[in-house]
Design a protein around this motif. Sequence first.
Motif, PDB file in Angstrom:
ATOM      1  N   ALA A   1       0.837  -1.203   0.000  1.00 33.57           N
ATOM      2  CA  ALA A   1       0.000   0.000   0.000  1.00 33.57           C
ATOM      3  C   ALA A   1       0.869   1.249   0.000  1.00 33.57           C
ATOM      4  CB  ALA A   1      -0.929  -0.007   1.207  1.00 33.57           C
ATOM      5  N   MET A   2       1.960   1.217   0.770  1.00 36.42           N
ATOM      6  CA  MET A   2       2.875   2.358   0.806  1.00 36.42           C
ATOM      7  C   MET A   2       3.502   2.603  -0.571  1.00 36.42           C
ATOM      8  SD  MET A   2       3.164   4.064   3.623  1.00 36.42           S
ATOM      9  CE  MET A   2       3.127   4.070   5.415  1.00 36.42           C
ATOM     10  N   ASP A   3       3.927   1.542  -1.227  1.00 35.80           N
ATOM     11  CA  ASP A   3       4.525   1.703  -2.562  1.00 35.80           C
ATOM     12  C   ASP A   3       3.512   2.254  -3.567  1.00 35.80           C
ATOM     13  OD1 ASP A   3       7.064   0.813  -1.830  1.00 35.80           O
ATOM     14  OD2 ASP A   3       6.581  -1.289  -2.240  1.00 35.80           O
ATOM     15  N   GLU A   4       2.294   1.739  -3.521  1.00 35.00           N
ATOM     16  CA  GLU A   4       1.247   2.240  -4.412  1.00 35.00           C
ATOM     17  C   GLU A   4       0.916   3.696  -4.085  1.00 35.00           C
ATOM     18  OE1 GLU A   4      -1.568   2.548  -7.383  1.00 35.00           O
ATOM     19  OE2 GLU A   4       0.002   1.049  -7.083  1.00 35.00           O
ATOM     20  N   GLY A   5       0.888   4.015  -2.798  1.00 38.61           N
ATOM     21  CA  GLY A   5       0.629   5.385  -2.373  1.00 38.61           C
ATOM     22  C   GLY A   5       1.701   6.342  -2.856  1.00 38.61           C
ATOM     23  N   ASP A   6       2.960   5.905  -2.847  1.00 38.66           N
ATOM     24  CA  ASP A   6       4.048   6.740  -3.366  1.00 38.66           C
ATOM     25  C   ASP A   6       3.810   7.078  -4.841  1.00 38.66           C
ATOM     26  OD1 ASP A   6       5.508   6.958  -1.028  1.00 38.66           O
ATOM     27  OD2 ASP A   6       6.941   5.382  -1.525  1.00 38.66           O
ATOM     28  N   LYS A   7       3.435   6.083  -5.629  1.00 41.57           N
ATOM     29  CA  LYS A   7       3.196   6.300  -7.065  1.00 41.57           C
ATOM     30  C   LYS A   7       2.048   7.279  -7.287  1.00 41.57           C
ATOM     31  CE  LYS A   7       4.603   1.599  -8.409  1.00 41.57           C
ATOM     32  NZ  LYS A   7       4.103   0.304  -8.938  1.00 41.57           N
ATOM     33  N   ARG A   8       0.939   7.038  -6.602  1.00 41.58           N
ATOM     34  CA  ARG A   8      -0.244   7.895  -6.779  1.00 41.58           C
ATOM     35  C   ARG A   8       0.039   9.331  -6.346  1.00 41.58           C
ATOM     36  NH1 ARG A   8      -5.585   4.400  -4.828  1.00 41.58           N
ATOM     37  NH2 ARG A   8      -5.152   2.497  -6.028  1.00 41.58           N
ATOM     38  N   SER A   9       0.705   9.456  -5.213  1.00 39.61           N
ATOM     39  CA  SER A   9       0.941  10.795  -4.664  1.00 39.61           C
ATOM     40  C   SER A   9       1.959  11.572  -5.482  1.00 39.61           C
ATOM     41  CB  SER A   9       1.397  10.685  -3.204  1.00 39.61           C
ATOM     42  OG  SER A   9       0.375  10.110  -2.419  1.00 39.61           O
ATOM     43  N   LEU A  10       2.999  10.890  -5.967  1.00 41.16           N
ATOM     44  CA  LEU A  10       3.980  11.562  -6.821  1.00 41.16           C
ATOM     45  C   LEU A  10       3.297  12.116  -8.068  1.00 41.16           C
ATOM     46  CD1 LEU A  10       6.793  12.393  -7.690  1.00 41.16           C
ATOM     47  CD2 LEU A  10       7.194  10.053  -8.479  1.00 41.16           C
ATOM     48  N   ALA A  11       2.380  11.356  -8.629  1.00 44.47           N
ATOM     49  CA  ALA A  11       1.645  11.826  -9.811  1.00 44.47           C
ATOM     50  C   ALA A  11       0.852  13.089  -9.503  1.00 44.47           C
ATOM     51  CB  ALA A  11       0.719  10.727 -10.323  1.00 44.47           C
ATOM     52  N   ILE A  12       0.260  13.158  -8.313  1.00 47.51           N
ATOM     53  CA  ILE A  12      -0.499  14.347  -7.897  1.00 47.51           C
ATOM     54  C   ILE A  12       0.434  15.539  -7.734  1.00 47.51           C
ATOM     55  CG2 ILE A  12      -1.830  15.355  -5.991  1.00 47.51           C
ATOM     56  CD1 ILE A  12      -3.041  12.536  -5.566  1.00 47.51           C
ATOM     57  N   VAL A  13       1.569  15.317  -7.068  1.00 47.17           N
ATOM     58  CA  VAL A  13       2.526  16.397  -6.820  1.00 47.17           C
ATOM     59  C   VAL A  13       3.070  16.932  -8.143  1.00 47.17           C
ATOM     60  CG1 VAL A  13       4.748  17.005  -5.781  1.00 47.17           C
ATOM     61  CG2 VAL A  13       3.150  15.526  -4.540  1.00 47.17           C
ATOM     62  N   GLN A  14       3.363  16.047  -9.070  1.00 46.58           N
ATOM     63  CA  GLN A  14       3.916  16.465 -10.369  1.00 46.58           C
ATOM     64  C   GLN A  14       2.959  17.367 -11.140  1.00 46.58           C
ATOM     65  OE1 GLN A  14       4.791  12.511 -11.825  1.00 46.58           O
ATOM     66  NE2 GLN A  14       6.991  12.772 -11.549  1.00 46.58           N
ATOM     67  N   LYS A  15       1.674  17.228 -10.882  1.00 51.73           N
ATOM     68  CA  LYS A  15       0.669  18.059 -11.573  1.00 51.73           C
ATOM     69  C   LYS A  15       0.359  19.351 -10.819  1.00 51.73           C
ATOM     70  CE  LYS A  15      -1.601  14.013 -13.608  1.00 51.73           C
ATOM     71  NZ  LYS A  15      -2.834  13.169 -13.590  1.00 51.73           N
ATOM     72  N   THR A  16       0.944  19.531  -9.636  1.00 48.79           N
ATOM     73  CA  THR A  16       0.671  20.720  -8.824  1.00 48.79           C
ATOM     74  C   THR A  16       1.476  21.902  -9.338  1.00 48.79           C
ATOM     75  OG1 THR A  16       0.293  19.323  -6.878  1.00 48.79           O
ATOM     76  CG2 THR A  16       0.693  21.666  -6.478  1.00 48.79           C
ATOM     77  N   PRO A  17       0.824  23.031  -9.630  1.00 51.11           N
ATOM     78  CA  PRO A  17       1.545  24.209 -10.131  1.00 51.11           C
ATOM     79  C   PRO A  17       2.667  24.639  -9.187  1.00 51.11           C
ATOM     80  CG  PRO A  17      -0.817  24.505 -10.358  1.00 51.11           C
ATOM     81  CD  PRO A  17      -0.627  23.261  -9.551  1.00 51.11           C
ATOM     82  N   GLY A  18       3.823  24.954  -9.768  1.00 54.42           N
ATOM     83  CA  GLY A  18       4.948  25.457  -8.981  1.00 54.42           C
ATOM     84  C   GLY A  18       5.824  24.386  -8.370  1.00 54.42           C
ATOM     85  N   THR A  19       5.501  23.132  -8.619  1.00 53.75           N
ATOM     86  CA  THR A  19       6.283  22.036  -8.033  1.00 53.75           C
ATOM     87  C   THR A  19       7.718  22.035  -8.559  1.00 53.75           C
ATOM     88  OG1 THR A  19       4.431  20.568  -7.587  1.00 53.75           O
ATOM     89  CG2 THR A  19       6.549  19.519  -7.982  1.00 53.75           C
ATOM     90  N   ASN A  20       8.672  21.854  -7.648  1.00 56.00           N
ATOM     91  CA  ASN A  20      10.094  21.790  -7.988  1.00 56.00           C
ATOM     92  C   ASN A  20      10.672  20.510  -7.379  1.00 56.00           C
ATOM     93  OD1 ASN A  20      12.765  22.391  -8.693  1.00 56.00           O
ATOM     94  ND2 ASN A  20      13.100  23.607  -6.826  1.00 56.00           N
TER      95      ASN A  20
END
Length: 343
Positions: free
Chosen positions: A274-293
């Motif tokens: 679940a943690m590994d799947e959560g990392d994938k899902r959350s990284l995808a969300i962060v990558q789409k967030t404006p201003g992300t570095n």
Amino acid sequence: MKLLKSCLIGLGLLGAAALQSAGAADVTLRFHQMLPPQATIPALAIKPWAEKVEKESGGRIKVQLFPSMQLGGKPPELFDQAKDGVIDLTWTVLGYTPGRFPKSEVFELPFSSGLAEPASRAFQEFVEKHAMDEYKDVKLIGVHVHGPGLFHSLTPITKLEDLKGMKVRGGSRVINIMLEQLGATPVGMPVPAVGEALSKGVITATTIPWEVVPALKVEQIAKNHTTFSGKKGLYTQTFAVAMNKAAYDKLPPDLKKVIDANSGMAAASMFGAAMDEGDKRSLAIVQKTPGTNIINLDAAETQRWQRAAAGVRAVWYREVSAKGIDGPKLAQEAENLIAKYSK
């Protein structure tokens, strides 16, 4: 007619009793934890685990889920709530009670593990072999870790020197020792407090894995995310799913078997995955967030961090030695198990 009427009444009563029996569980277990229901572990591990237990018990076990500390108390109190019978089940961070799980801390040493699922299975085997005494007051359902740890910061962290003097949230005693070794000022706090602490400037950065970032809305506050080269993350944190002993002991043998079938390696693997799947899902969300570095430190810079963090082991060895624990031996065993399950 009277006989027919009596038969019909009897059948009706039997039917009502059958329906009542089918709709009511023999046992209701209260599962209490700190995060909102949409967070990774509540959504991808606790809920599926509860549903699996209910199904395999034929509906005789009902698991009631209480997220976000709804039953009261603070996150560091969760293990004791399960131990003392205030609740029946919990998922908690072991590092919230410093010094209580000294042998289990070995899995938090810097740059020890990468993916959560294999490392969680390694952690489970380690505990079963070397550290069950640390969980003697509860029925241990399972232990696990999260995926590669990283920094989320208000200002960019592109090199080791950027961390100097920075107030950084650490989730456990070992992680705080690491932050000190790296030059930061560690600030201990449970993970639910991270978002507010960042927004108010109480901390400048936090150490959490990708998986919990959106649940805390960290990506909306801290736009800089620093990751490391290689398969192993900067750190990881240890967790346990624990059940009140009396609640387990009073179950009939067949229902104990249901809990047992969903404990140990099965639970460790489920929660780690679940943690590994959560990392994938959350990284995808962060990558789409404006201003992300997102800052990916190269191999040479990562090696600088590894050298700077190496002193954590010496500190930990010295501290656990005072408790009669052979730190180097346990660290080698943990390393061997992580390698075994990571193949």
